[in-house]
Design a protein around this motif. Sequence first.
Motif, PDB file in Angstrom:
ATOM      1  N   ALA A  21      -0.442   6.345  10.944  1.00 50.86           N
ATOM      2  CA  ALA A  21      -1.499   5.559  11.588  1.00 50.86           C
ATOM      3  C   ALA A  21      -1.365   4.074  11.256  1.00 50.86           C
ATOM      4  O   ALA A  21      -2.187   3.259  11.677  1.00 50.86           O
ATOM      5  CB  ALA A  21      -2.871   6.065  11.153  1.00 50.86           C
ATOM      6  N   GLY A  22      -0.342   3.729  10.470  1.00 52.94           N
ATOM      7  CA  GLY A  22      -0.110   2.332  10.122  1.00 52.94           C
ATOM      8  C   GLY A  22      -0.993   1.810   9.010  1.00 52.94           C
ATOM      9  O   GLY A  22      -1.112   0.600   8.821  1.00 52.94           O
ATOM     10  N   GLU A  23      -1.601   2.730   8.238  1.00 56.79           N
ATOM     11  CA  GLU A  23      -2.532   2.312   7.189  1.00 56.79           C
ATOM     12  C   GLU A  23      -1.836   2.016   5.858  1.00 56.79           C
ATOM     13  O   GLU A  23      -2.428   1.390   4.979  1.00 56.79           O
ATOM     14  CB  GLU A  23      -3.582   3.400   6.972  1.00 56.79           C
ATOM     15  N   LYS A  27       0.830  -1.205   0.000  1.00 54.23           N
ATOM     16  CA  LYS A  27       0.000   0.000   0.000  1.00 54.23           C
ATOM     17  C   LYS A  27       0.867   1.259   0.000  1.00 54.23           C
ATOM     18  O   LYS A  27       1.684   1.453   0.905  1.00 54.23           O
ATOM     19  CB  LYS A  27      -0.931   0.007   1.210  1.00 54.23           C
ATOM     20  N   VAL A  28       0.655   2.097  -1.015  1.00 53.01           N
ATOM     21  CA  VAL A  28       1.420   3.332  -1.187  1.00 53.01           C
ATOM     22  C   VAL A  28       0.441   4.498  -1.285  1.00 53.01           C
ATOM     23  O   VAL A  28      -0.586   4.403  -1.946  1.00 53.01           O
ATOM     24  CB  VAL A  28       2.282   3.280  -2.474  1.00 53.01           C
ATOM     25  N   ASP A  29       0.763   5.609  -0.631  1.00 51.16           N
ATOM     26  CA  ASP A  29      -0.063   6.819  -0.740  1.00 51.16           C
ATOM     27  C   ASP A  29       0.832   8.026  -0.495  1.00 51.16           C
ATOM     28  O   ASP A  29       2.004   7.891  -0.147  1.00 51.16           O
ATOM     29  CB  ASP A  29      -1.214   6.792   0.265  1.00 51.16           C
ATOM     30  N   GLY A  30       0.268   9.226  -0.709  1.00 56.32           N
ATOM     31  CA  GLY A  30       1.018  10.440  -0.432  1.00 56.32           C
ATOM     32  C   GLY A  30       1.023  11.421  -1.581  1.00 56.32           C
ATOM     33  O   GLY A  30      -0.014  11.661  -2.204  1.00 56.32           O
ATOM     34  N   SER A  31       2.186  11.951  -1.879  1.00 61.20           N
ATOM     35  CA  SER A  31       2.348  13.056  -2.820  1.00 61.20           C
ATOM     36  C   SER A  31       1.796  12.754  -4.215  1.00 61.20           C
ATOM     37  O   SER A  31       2.100  11.716  -4.806  1.00 61.20           O
ATOM     38  CB  SER A  31       3.826  13.402  -2.946  1.00 61.20           C
ATOM     39  N   SER A  32       1.014  13.704  -4.742  1.00 59.80           N
ATOM     40  CA  SER A  32       0.545  13.569  -6.123  1.00 59.80           C
ATOM     41  C   SER A  32       1.690  13.786  -7.102  1.00 59.80           C
ATOM     42  O   SER A  32       1.644  13.325  -8.242  1.00 59.80           O
ATOM     43  CB  SER A  32      -0.583  14.574  -6.401  1.00 59.80           C
ATOM     44  N   TYR A  84       9.012   7.192   1.972  1.00 56.95           N
ATOM     45  CA  TYR A  84       9.235   6.821   3.367  1.00 56.95           C
ATOM     46  C   TYR A  84       8.668   5.422   3.550  1.00 56.95           C
ATOM     47  O   TYR A  84       7.496   5.176   3.241  1.00 56.95           O
ATOM     48  CB  TYR A  84       8.556   7.813   4.308  1.00 56.95           C
ATOM     49  N   VAL A  85       9.496   4.513   4.044  1.00 59.12           N
ATOM     50  CA  VAL A  85       9.112   3.103   4.160  1.00 59.12           C
ATOM     51  C   VAL A  85       8.953   2.732   5.635  1.00 59.12           C
ATOM     52  O   VAL A  85       9.849   2.988   6.450  1.00 59.12           O
ATOM     53  CB  VAL A  85      10.171   2.195   3.508  1.00 59.12           C
ATOM     54  N   ASN A  86       7.806   2.162   5.962  1.00 58.15           N
ATOM     55  CA  ASN A  86       7.575   1.646   7.307  1.00 58.15           C
ATOM     56  C   ASN A  86       8.593   0.526   7.559  1.00 58.15           C
ATOM     57  O   ASN A  86       8.642  -0.457   6.819  1.00 58.15           O
ATOM     58  CB  ASN A  86       6.146   1.107   7.400  1.00 58.15           C
ATOM     59  N   LYS A  87       9.432   0.688   8.588  1.00 57.55           N
ATOM     60  CA  LYS A  87      10.512  -0.277   8.822  1.00 57.55           C
ATOM     61  C   LYS A  87       9.975  -1.683   9.057  1.00 57.55           C
ATOM     62  O   LYS A  87      10.552  -2.664   8.564  1.00 57.55           O
ATOM     63  CB  LYS A  87      11.379   0.158  10.000  1.00 57.55           C
ATOM     64  N   GLU A  88       8.898  -1.798   9.827  1.00 56.33           N
ATOM     65  CA  GLU A  88       8.323  -3.121  10.095  1.00 56.33           C
ATOM     66  C   GLU A  88       7.772  -3.737   8.819  1.00 56.33           C
ATOM     67  O   GLU A  88       7.960  -4.924   8.542  1.00 56.33           O
ATOM     68  CB  GLU A  88       7.222  -3.016  11.150  1.00 56.33           C
ATOM     69  N   ALA A  89       7.098  -2.898   8.000  1.00 66.30           N
ATOM     70  CA  ALA A  89       6.556  -3.403   6.737  1.00 66.30           C
ATOM     71  C   ALA A  89       7.670  -3.846   5.794  1.00 66.30           C
ATOM     72  O   ALA A  89       7.486  -4.768   4.987  1.00 66.30           O
ATOM     73  CB  ALA A  89       5.705  -2.327   6.071  1.00 66.30           C
ATOM     74  N   ALA A  90       8.850  -3.203   5.911  1.00 60.30           N
ATOM     75  CA  ALA A  90       9.974  -3.533   5.036  1.00 60.30           C
ATOM     76  C   ALA A  90      10.511  -4.942   5.266  1.00 60.30           C
ATOM     77  O   ALA A  90      11.266  -5.458   4.441  1.00 60.30           O
ATOM     78  CB  ALA A  90      11.095  -2.515   5.216  1.00 60.30           C
TER      79      ALA A  90
END
Length: 332
Positions: free
Chosen positions: A77-79, A34-39, A259-265
């Motif tokens: 929020a971990g989403e 799941k990726v979100d953020g800058s357009s 920016y990568v969630n370390k746990e998700a990585a």
Amino acid sequence: MLSQKNNLFSIALITSLAVGITSCGGSTPTATVKVDGSSTVFPISEAMAEEFQKANPGVLVTVGFSGTGGGFKKFCAGETDISNGSRPIKESEIELCKKGGIEYIELPIAFDGLSVVVHKENNFASCLKISELKKMWEPAAQDKIKNWKQIRPGFPDSKLGLYGPGTDSGTYDYFMGKTVGKDKGSRGDYTASEDDNLLVQGVSTDKGGLAFFGYAYYEENKDKLKLLKINGGSGCVAPSTATIADGTYKPLARPEFIYVNKEAATQPEVKAFVEYQLAAANSKLISEVGYVPMPEDIMMLVRKRFSDGKVGTVFSNAPKGSKVKQLLMKGK
């Protein structure tokens, strides 16, 4: 620039990492990133996701564009697994991630320059000073600066229409920081949208219009728009792959981030997708979507940062004039 041989090796390595997440049938996704953020970063992630999924049909990569600020809210929020940023993470977002228990790895992936554009038939504006952009956009301009003749003597008596990203956008933050001043905000009476395509549509149909967004969106729509040069104090310079890369397009050139969630990585599908982006970051894919690849010496540091699992930020509140390579070396 990576050689073709090294590129193929990197892609082969990443594909091997993803073997365990490819479904037996090879067509039904069994894992999601799941990726979100800058357009602004969206076209890069979208292109990377499309190519990655061709090689890894067992993985679904979803890419949204809530704006840099909106993306960080979801990320902290971990989403989401990855948050795209067209600026470094802010102090308030750092605190938000701390509260959410989210550790992150900060990775610059490309260079971009903000484009300032006007209607195609605008025949009077070709270069604007930073002070003139400030005059247009500062909070004090609201309900007062409404006409081009107010910007510069000699400009026509023509209504000024302004278009730009909303306040959740990293592009908004960066532009206002470089023109109006950090944390000063802007006037509120402009047409705002997180969708850059809507900004293109607005300014291309408004003869007195002016908008700002990433260089890639200008490149994609240059037949509809007129690109302005910017005078940051050293003369008029237009954004281009060359002037963005060498830093002469000042002060509106910038790095783009993931920016990568370390746990998700630690999840194989996330790790494989991030490594794919970093391996491909020097390839023609970055250029094809209108951005400027980072030099290989910088990308080596970025890849090491990810492989080492280095958490935190070196770009937030960096001293003025800091170079990407210097900050990455400092953060080793």
